[in-house]
Design a protein around this motif. Structure first.
Motif, PDB file in Angstrom:
ATOM      1  N   LEU A   5      48.243  49.648  44.709  1.00  0.00           N
ATOM      2  CA  LEU A   5      49.340  48.666  44.007  1.00  0.00           C
ATOM      3  C   LEU A   5      49.322  48.904  42.487  1.00  0.00           C
ATOM      4  O   LEU A   5      48.170  49.185  41.935  1.00  0.00           O
ATOM      5  N   PRO A   6      50.426  48.621  41.841  1.00  0.00           N
ATOM      6  CA  PRO A   6      50.540  48.451  40.529  1.00  0.00           C
ATOM      7  C   PRO A   6      49.702  47.606  39.811  1.00  0.00           C
ATOM      8  O   PRO A   6      49.170  47.959  38.456  1.00  0.00           O
ATOM      9  N   TYR A   7      49.125  46.771  40.330  1.00  0.00           N
ATOM     10  CA  TYR A   7      48.092  45.765  39.656  1.00  0.00           C
ATOM     11  C   TYR A   7      46.927  45.986  40.403  1.00  0.00           C
ATOM     12  O   TYR A   7      46.098  44.719  40.419  1.00  0.00           O
ATOM     13  N   SER A   8      46.367  46.955  41.024  1.00  0.00           N
ATOM     14  CA  SER A   8      45.050  47.051  41.823  1.00  0.00           C
ATOM     15  C   SER A   8      43.851  46.886  40.974  1.00  0.00           C
ATOM     16  O   SER A   8      43.003  46.310  41.497  1.00  0.00           O
ATOM     17  N   ASP A   9      44.045  47.128  39.431  1.00  0.00           N
ATOM     18  CA  ASP A   9      42.852  46.843  38.814  1.00  0.00           C
ATOM     19  C   ASP A   9      42.636  45.199  38.358  1.00  0.00           C
ATOM     20  O   ASP A   9      41.493  45.060  37.831  1.00  0.00           O
ATOM     21  N   LYS A  10      43.320  44.489  38.854  1.00  0.00           N
ATOM     22  CA  LYS A  10      43.269  43.071  38.574  1.00  0.00           C
ATOM     23  C   LYS A  10      42.383  42.256  39.740  1.00  0.00           C
ATOM     24  O   LYS A  10      42.116  40.967  39.359  1.00  0.00           O
ATOM     25  N   PHE A  11      42.158  43.089  40.684  1.00  0.00           N
ATOM     26  CA  PHE A  11      41.442  42.433  41.799  1.00  0.00           C
ATOM     27  C   PHE A  11      40.034  42.141  41.447  1.00  0.00           C
ATOM     28  O   PHE A  11      39.412  42.863  40.843  1.00  0.00           O
ATOM     29  N   THR A  12      39.687  40.990  41.927  1.00  0.00           N
ATOM     30  CA  THR A  12      38.084  40.764  41.931  1.00  0.00           C
ATOM     31  C   THR A  12      37.753  39.937  43.208  1.00  0.00           C
ATOM     32  O   THR A  12      38.622  39.222  43.859  1.00  0.00           O
ATOM     33  N   LYS A  13      36.450  40.256  43.555  1.00  0.00           N
ATOM     34  CA  LYS A  13      36.032  39.410  44.673  1.00  0.00           C
ATOM     35  C   LYS A  13      35.131  38.032  44.329  1.00  0.00           C
ATOM     36  O   LYS A  13      34.737  37.290  45.361  1.00  0.00           O
ATOM     37  N   SER A  14      35.124  37.774  43.240  1.00  0.00           N
ATOM     38  CA  SER A  14      34.232  36.940  42.504  1.00  0.00           C
ATOM     39  C   SER A  14      34.883  35.717  42.093  1.00  0.00           C
ATOM     40  O   SER A  14      35.612  36.068  40.817  1.00  0.00           O
ATOM     41  N   PHE A  15      34.899  34.444  42.375  1.00  0.00           N
ATOM     42  CA  PHE A  15      35.498  33.290  41.683  1.00  0.00           C
ATOM     43  C   PHE A  15      34.671  33.370  40.259  1.00  0.00           C
ATOM     44  O   PHE A  15      35.488  32.819  39.560  1.00  0.00           O
ATOM     45  N   ASP A  16      33.486  33.604  40.312  1.00  0.00           N
ATOM     46  CA  ASP A  16      32.903  33.482  38.768  1.00  0.00           C
ATOM     47  C   ASP A  16      33.429  34.246  37.857  1.00  0.00           C
ATOM     48  O   ASP A  16      33.565  33.520  36.381  1.00  0.00           O
TER      49      ASP A  16
END
Ligand code: HSE
Length: 405
Positions: free
Chosen positions: A49-60
Motif C-alpha cells: 500500500l502507498p502508506y505501508s510504512d505507517k503500520f504498527t502492531k503495537s498500541f504502545d
C-alpha cells in the motif's frame, strides 16, 4: 502539523485512510493546518500500500508518542477497543470512533473522561453510517426538546424484510440472499436478533434525552420469528413491517426505548425506506418531524462520517465540543408493559368472537380460519391481559406504529 493514528484497518479503517489521503489537501485546509496519519494499528500485514510504512502492531507506539493528538478507533468490538480508547482520552488525545458497541456500552464514561481531560470523543459513524445524525441531534436540533425518535437503523434487516414484502421471499431465503450479497455477516445474529439496532437506538436516546440508555436495559426483539404470511397480511391492511429502534420522552425523568419489528402505515415515510437504506425520524418540539435518510453502512459512507469527525477533532484541539450525556438514572426507561401501542393480531377464532374484543374491533378473515385485527392503542399489559382473558389462540402479534412520528 497535526498527527493522527488509526486503530484498525478493516473495512471502515481502510476506507477512512483511503478517503483521508484522497482528500488530504482539502481536509488539511478545513482543519486550518496540515494533518497526517502517523500510525495505522493492525496485527495483520498490508504490504504494497502507498502508506505501508505507517503500520504498527503495537498500541504502545501510539500511546507513547506525544505528537499524536487524535486517535481513530475503527477496530470494532469491546476488547481491546474500550481499554485503548480510555487510555487515549485519559492521556489527552481526542478519539473518533465508529464503534457502536463501545459507545452504547460505555458512552457516558468515555464522554466523562474526555470532558475531564479537555478533549473530544466523537462517534458520528456509530449510527447510520454516512447519514449525519449525531451532529444534527447534538447541534442543529439543540434548541429543541426531542420528543420522539423512530429509526430504521439496520440495513441488513431492512433488505430482508423488503424481499419478504416485495418479492414474497421467506425469511430464510431473504437472509441467504443478504449473505450472498455481502450485507449480512456469516453469523447474522447482531442484525437479525436486533442487537445492532438496539445499540444504535440506545446511542440516539442517550444523546437526545441526556442520560445513558444501556442496551441490556431495553426490550429487544429481532425479525427471526416474522412469518411471510404476516408481512403479506400487513401489506393488504396498508402497512409495511420494519425493524425499528424507537425512543420516546414520557416525562422529564422517564423515557420509553425499545427495538422491535413493527407495522408502519404506508402514509408514514419510514414505510418506503427500501433495500439496505436507513432512515431516522426525529420529532423536535420546535421543528416537528425531521427525517434523515441514506446509506447506513458500507466502507465509504461510514468512512465519510469518520473523516468528518477527524476534521472536527482537529479543528477543536484544546477546545471542547458540547456532546455529552450523564450516566444512567434508575428506572429511567419504562418497561414495555407500561408502553402504549396498538397490536396487529392474527388469531385462531371466529370473526364474531374477535370483533367483540376491546369493545369492538374491525376484523378481517385470513387463510386457515385465522382472523386479523388491530387493537386500540392501550398499555401493552392491558392488551395482553385482555387477549389472555379471551382464551383465543394468538398466532402472531406485532406492534403497530400508528402514533409514531
Ligand atoms: N450490519 C449493519 C447493517 C452494518 O446491516 O446496517 C452497519 O452498522
Amino acid at each position: 502539523m497535526i498527527k493522527i493514528a488509526v486503530m484498525g484497518h478493516g473495512v471502515v479503517g481502510s476506507g477512512t485512510v483511503e478517503v483521508f489521503y484522497k482528500n488530504r489537501e482539502s481536509i488539511s485546509k478545513k482543519c486550518g493546518g496540515d494533518v497526517d496519519i502517523k500510525y495505522i494499528l493492525d496485527l495483520r500485514d498490508f504490504p504494497g500500500l502507498p502508506y505501508s510504512d505507517k503500520f504498527t502492531k503495537s498500541f504502545d507506539d501510539i500511546i507513547n508518542d506525544g505528537e499524536v493528538k487524535v486517535v481513530v478507533e475503527v477496530m470494532g468490538g469491546l476488547n481491546p477497543a474500550y481499554d485503548y480508547v480510555k487510555r487515549c482520552l485519559s492521556s489527552g488525545r481526542s478519539v473518533v470512533t465508529s464503534n457502536k458497541e463501545l459507545v452504547a456500552a460505555h458512552g457516558a464514561e468515555l464522554l466523562r473522561i474526555a470532558r475531564d481531560n479537555n478533549v473530544n470523543f466523537l462517534f458520528e459513524a456509530s449510527v447510520g453510517g454516512g447519514i449525519p445524525i449525531i451532529r444534527p441531534l447534538s447541534q442543529c436540533l439543540a434548541a429543541n426538546s426531542i420528543d420522539e425518535i423512530c429509526g430504521i437503523l439496520n440495513g441488513t434487516t431492512n433488505f430482508i424484510l423488503n424481499k419478504m414484502i416485495n418479492d414474497g421471499m421467506s425469511f430464510d431465503d431473504a437472509l441467504s440472499l443478504a449473505q450472498q450479497l455481502g450485507y449480512a455477516e456469516r453469523n447474522p445474529s447482531a442484525d437479525v436478533d436486533g442487537f445492532d439496532t438496539c445499540r444504535k437506538i440506545c446511542i440516539l436516546a442517550s444523546l437526545a434525552f441526556g442520560y445513558h440508555v444501556y442496551p441490556d436495559g431495553i426490550y429487544t426483539e429481532g425479525i427471526t420469528n416474522i412469518k411471510l404470511e404476516d408481512v403479506v397480511y400487513a401489506k393488504k391492511l396498508g402497512y409495511a413491517v420494519k425493524l425499528i429502534g424507537y425512543a420516546k420522552r414520557i416525562s422529564n425523568d422517564k423515557i420509553f426505548c425499545a427495538t422491535y419489528p413493527a407495522l408502519i402505515p404506508f402514509s408514514n415515510s419510514l414505510s418506503t425506506v427500501d433495500d439496505v437504506f436507513n432512515a431516522i425520524m426525529v420529532k423536535g418540539d420546535a421543528t416537528g418531524d425531521v427525517m434523515f435518510y441514506g446509506k447506513g453502512a458500507g466502507k465509504f459512507p461510514t468512512a465519510s462520517a469518520v473523516v468528518a469527525d477527524i476534521i472536527d477533532a482537529c479543528m477543536h484541539i484544546n477546545r471542547r465540543k458540547s456532546i455529552f450525556w450523564e450516566d444512567a438514572k434508575k428506572d429511567y426507561v419504562i418497561p414495555c408493559e407500561e408502553h402504549e401501542t396498538a397490536f396487529y393480531v392474527r388469531a385462531k377464532c371466529d370473526l364474531g368472537e374477535a370483533s367483540r374484543l376491546f369493545g369492538g374491533v374491525k376484523t378481517s378473515p385470513a387463510e386457515n380460519g385465522d382472523v386479523l385485527f388491530i387493537t386500540p392503542v392501550m398499555k401493552e399489559k392491558d392488551i395482553n391481559a385482555a387477549l389472555d382473558a379471551s382464551g383465543i389462540e394468538i398466532k402472531a402479534k406485532l406492534r403497530v406504529m400508528e402514533q409514531a412520528v
